[in-house]
Design a protein around this motif. Structure first.
Motif, PDB file in Angstrom:
ATOM      1  N   THR A 148       0.830  -1.207   0.000  1.00 58.97           N
ATOM      2  CA  THR A 148       0.000   0.000   0.000  1.00 58.97           C
ATOM      3  C   THR A 148       0.861   1.251   0.000  1.00 58.97           C
ATOM      4  O   THR A 148       0.566   2.226  -0.699  1.00 58.97           O
ATOM      5  CB  THR A 148      -0.951  -0.013   1.219  1.00 58.97           C
ATOM      6  N   SER A 149       1.961   1.214   0.759  1.00 63.85           N
ATOM      7  CA  SER A 149       2.835   2.390   0.788  1.00 63.85           C
ATOM      8  C   SER A 149       3.568   2.574  -0.545  1.00 63.85           C
ATOM      9  O   SER A 149       3.922   3.695  -0.903  1.00 63.85           O
ATOM     10  CB  SER A 149       3.803   2.320   1.965  1.00 63.85           C
ATOM     11  N   HIS A 150       3.775   1.472  -1.307  1.00 67.55           N
ATOM     12  CA  HIS A 150       4.334   1.598  -2.652  1.00 67.55           C
ATOM     13  C   HIS A 150       3.438   2.480  -3.518  1.00 67.55           C
ATOM     14  O   HIS A 150       3.923   3.234  -4.360  1.00 67.55           O
ATOM     15  CB  HIS A 150       4.399   0.225  -3.348  1.00 67.55           C
ATOM     16  N   LEU A 151       2.146   2.318  -3.315  1.00 65.82           N
ATOM     17  CA  LEU A 151       1.175   3.018  -4.169  1.00 65.82           C
ATOM     18  C   LEU A 151       0.830   4.412  -3.662  1.00 65.82           C
ATOM     19  O   LEU A 151       0.212   5.188  -4.384  1.00 65.82           O
ATOM     20  CB  LEU A 151      -0.114   2.194  -4.263  1.00 65.82           C
ATOM     21  N   THR A 152       1.232   4.708  -2.428  1.00 67.28           N
ATOM     22  CA  THR A 152       0.799   5.974  -1.823  1.00 67.28           C
ATOM     23  C   THR A 152       1.978   6.762  -1.258  1.00 67.28           C
ATOM     24  O   THR A 152       2.736   7.358  -1.999  1.00 67.28           O
ATOM     25  CB  THR A 152      -0.256   5.709  -0.728  1.00 67.28           C
ATOM     26  N   VAL A 153       2.143   6.737   0.042  1.00 66.29           N
ATOM     27  CA  VAL A 153       3.029   7.666   0.758  1.00 66.29           C
ATOM     28  C   VAL A 153       4.519   7.462   0.539  1.00 66.29           C
ATOM     29  O   VAL A 153       5.295   8.398   0.701  1.00 66.29           O
ATOM     30  CB  VAL A 153       2.739   7.644   2.278  1.00 66.29           C
ATOM     31  N   ALA A 154       4.964   6.272   0.166  1.00 70.02           N
ATOM     32  CA  ALA A 154       6.412   6.017   0.031  1.00 70.02           C
ATOM     33  C   ALA A 154       6.826   5.730  -1.407  1.00 70.02           C
ATOM     34  O   ALA A 154       7.881   5.154  -1.648  1.00 70.02           O
ATOM     35  CB  ALA A 154       6.821   4.867   0.947  1.00 70.02           C
ATOM     36  N   ARG A 155       6.032   6.169  -2.321  1.00 74.60           N
ATOM     37  CA  ARG A 155       6.289   5.862  -3.726  1.00 74.60           C
ATOM     38  C   ARG A 155       7.674   6.332  -4.176  1.00 74.60           C
ATOM     39  O   ARG A 155       8.428   5.593  -4.802  1.00 74.60           O
ATOM     40  CB  ARG A 155       5.207   6.524  -4.568  1.00 74.60           C
ATOM     41  N   ARG A 156       8.041   7.542  -3.835  1.00 77.64           N
ATOM     42  CA  ARG A 156       9.357   8.081  -4.221  1.00 77.64           C
ATOM     43  C   ARG A 156      10.495   7.346  -3.513  1.00 77.64           C
ATOM     44  O   ARG A 156      11.546   7.111  -4.087  1.00 77.64           O
ATOM     45  CB  ARG A 156       9.440   9.567  -3.936  1.00 77.64           C
ATOM     46  N   GLU A 157      10.269   6.998  -2.256  1.00 74.23           N
ATOM     47  CA  GLU A 157      11.295   6.268  -1.505  1.00 74.23           C
ATOM     48  C   GLU A 157      11.585   4.918  -2.166  1.00 74.23           C
ATOM     49  O   GLU A 157      12.737   4.510  -2.279  1.00 74.23           O
ATOM     50  CB  GLU A 157      10.853   6.044  -0.060  1.00 74.23           C
ATOM     51  N   PHE A 158      10.533   4.232  -2.589  1.00 72.15           N
ATOM     52  CA  PHE A 158      10.724   2.933  -3.239  1.00 72.15           C
ATOM     53  C   PHE A 158      11.409   3.070  -4.593  1.00 72.15           C
ATOM     54  O   PHE A 158      12.102   2.157  -5.035  1.00 72.15           O
ATOM     55  CB  PHE A 158       9.397   2.182  -3.379  1.00 72.15           C
ATOM     56  N   GLN A 159      11.227   4.198  -5.256  1.00 75.41           N
ATOM     57  CA  GLN A 159      11.893   4.403  -6.541  1.00 75.41           C
ATOM     58  C   GLN A 159      13.415   4.407  -6.390  1.00 75.41           C
ATOM     59  O   GLN A 159      14.134   4.041  -7.319  1.00 75.41           O
ATOM     60  CB  GLN A 159      11.412   5.691  -7.193  1.00 75.41           C
ATOM     61  N   ALA A 160      13.919   4.753  -5.210  1.00 77.33           N
ATOM     62  CA  ALA A 160      15.362   4.731  -4.962  1.00 77.33           C
ATOM     63  C   ALA A 160      15.915   3.316  -5.023  1.00 77.33           C
ATOM     64  O   ALA A 160      17.122   3.127  -5.197  1.00 77.33           O
ATOM     65  CB  ALA A 160      15.674   5.353  -3.598  1.00 77.33           C
ATOM     66  N   GLN A 161      15.058   2.326  -4.894  1.00 79.20           N
ATOM     67  CA  GLN A 161      15.508   0.935  -4.917  1.00 79.20           C
ATOM     68  C   GLN A 161      15.469   0.322  -6.309  1.00 79.20           C
ATOM     69  O   GLN A 161      15.940  -0.796  -6.497  1.00 79.20           O
ATOM     70  CB  GLN A 161      14.654   0.098  -3.965  1.00 79.20           C
ATOM     71  N   VAL A 162      14.934   1.025  -7.265  1.00 78.37           N
ATOM     72  CA  VAL A 162      14.874   0.497  -8.627  1.00 78.37           C
ATOM     73  C   VAL A 162      16.252   0.700  -9.266  1.00 78.37           C
ATOM     74  O   VAL A 162      16.741   1.826  -9.346  1.00 78.37           O
ATOM     75  CB  VAL A 162      13.779   1.193  -9.459  1.00 78.37           C
TER      76      VAL A 162
END
Length: 147
Positions: free
Chosen positions: A27-41
């Protein structure tokens, strides 16, 4: 309470906790932490980072929901093995975050990023252990080989 019963209860609690963790993370991937998760791509991955984050979020929500809803073998073990495989599949992203020195989730030093890498195998073990995946997959393989 017998040892066997304690193990079943602990595994069930572990499965519920992992399911909730995955559903929350997805859920956080889709909402509040989307940019943070992009750092892992990884920068070398030829896909749009936002697409990867959204797709992995949907996968995590699906796995989380399945872990929260599946209680009988062999489905429970198959879902656990799938969750473990997911954790293995996203591990290159964690390695890339370390290798590319990308900040995200407060991981702003190589030491913090390296410590995070050490936890990925624990997630794999959690998924396998809480669902009895290894035993289930062995039983399914034996059943297939006797056909």
């Amino acid at each position: 309470m017998t040892i066997s019963r304690v193990r079943r209860v602990a595994a069930g609690a572990g499965q519920v906790a992992l399911g909730a963790f995955l559903a929350f993370a997805g859920t956080s991937h889709l909402t509040v932490a989307r940019r943070e998760f992009q750092a892992q791509v990884p920068s070398w991955l030829p896909l749009d980072p936002d697409f990867v984050v959204l797709a992995s979020g949907v996968a995590e929500i699906s796995l989380g929901a399945a872990l929260l809803g599946v209680w009988k073998q062999p489905a429970r073990g198959v879902v656990g093995a799938t969750a473990a495989a997911f954790f293995v599949a996203v591990f290159p992203g964690n390695i890339a975050q370390f290798a590319e020195h990308k900040d995200g989730f407060g991981l702003d030093t190589d030491t913090k990023r390296a410590v995070r890498l050490a936890f990925q195998p624990l997630l794999v073990a959690w998924a396998l252990g809480a669902t009895g995946a290894v035993g289930t997959l062995r039983a399914l393989r034996r059943r297939e080989s006797t056909r």
